[in-house]
Design an enzyme around this catalytic site. Structure first.
Site: not given
Length: 267
Positions: A171, A226
């Site tokens: 990611r 995040c």
């Protein structure tokens, strides 16, 4: 600062338990599990109903306002004198999310039961239903330096601060993005996958995670993020426990950043 604790290290007196069990794929699971059984006297804080303000637009799990956080603390019957023990299902980020918010709200007697509910229920008495406490009028002294917003991140980057992405490497690199609309990472960010904090005893304490942090410059302020400010919370706690004082959590995180800003990839 030692927040993440083993069972034998948890406080024994004046303890208030907070159950934060949650499943991102099944948001009703945690409260249902709590209703079935929980540590006697524990209250339940839901990620989206209590530890976030889903009416706000700063990412997928925006933090509550100071007013909303104050109401939660007071309605939960908590005071600064309480010894707070937070737990989730173990090796999960939800207790850490609550711990970050409690530190932000000025609480100092905060512990995370790192082995999770499975270990606690072997030792502590259990009950079902909903625990209730009379409300308090505790006023909060917020530690504004712990949470960062989008402008803080921009200033941080301009000042050559250290930015750490707590998501998976794929990611971070932009190889895949299962949740957000745009794949990649915030410019200049390095990557430490929060799942490296998982162990067979629960999340690593800061001292145990030092190998992950050894390459980080001691003199720089560190900002973590995040996808939505949840899984970066264990990383934030571990960094604080390891002795680093200038650590901030970008609460809106990547899902907030991509609304108006450019990203980088490193495929």
């Amino acid at each position: 600062m030692i927040i993440t604790k083993d069972l034998h290290e948890l406080p024994k007196q004046h303890v208030r338990f907070i159950d934060t069990r949650f499943d991102l794929q099944n948001p009703t699971w945690g409260e249902q599990a709590y209703q079935q059984d929980h540590v006697q006297g524990a209250i339940y804080w839901h990620l989206e109903d209590h530890l976030s303000d889903m009416s706000r637009s700063e990412g997928r799990h925006p933090v509550p306002s100071k007013q909303r956080m104050t109401k939660l603390i007071q309605a939960s019957g908590l005071t600064y004198e309480d010894e707070l023990v937070i737990y989730d299902q173990g090796n999960a980020p939800f207790a850490a999310r609550a711990a970050v918010l409690l530190l932000w709200a000025g609480f100092t007697n905060v512990s995370i039961a790192r082995e999770g509910y499975g270990r606690l229920k072997e030792v502590f008495p259990l009950e079902g239903g909903t625990a209730w406490y009379p409300s308090t009028n505790q006023t909060l002294q917020f530690h504004d330096g712990l949470l960062a917003d989008q402008q803080d991140v921009k200033n941080h980057i301009a000042q050559n601060g250290m930015l750490i992405d707590a998501r998976s490497t794929d990611r971070y690199r932009g190889v895949t993005e299962p949740i957000d609309a745009i794949a990649g990472h915030i410019p200049t960010a390095a990557n430490i996958d929060w799942e490296q904090l998982k162990s067979d005893r629960g999340l690593l304490k800061g001292t145990e995670a030092e190998a992950l942090f050894r390459h980080l410059p001691e003199e720089k302020e560190i900002m973590t993020y995040c996808g939505s400010g949840v899984t970066a919370s264990p990383l934030t706690i571990a960094l604080l426990e390891s002795g680093r004082e200038n650590v901030r959590l970008y609460a809106g995180s990547y899902s907030d950043w991509i609304q108006t800003n450019e990203i980088e990839t490193s495929k």
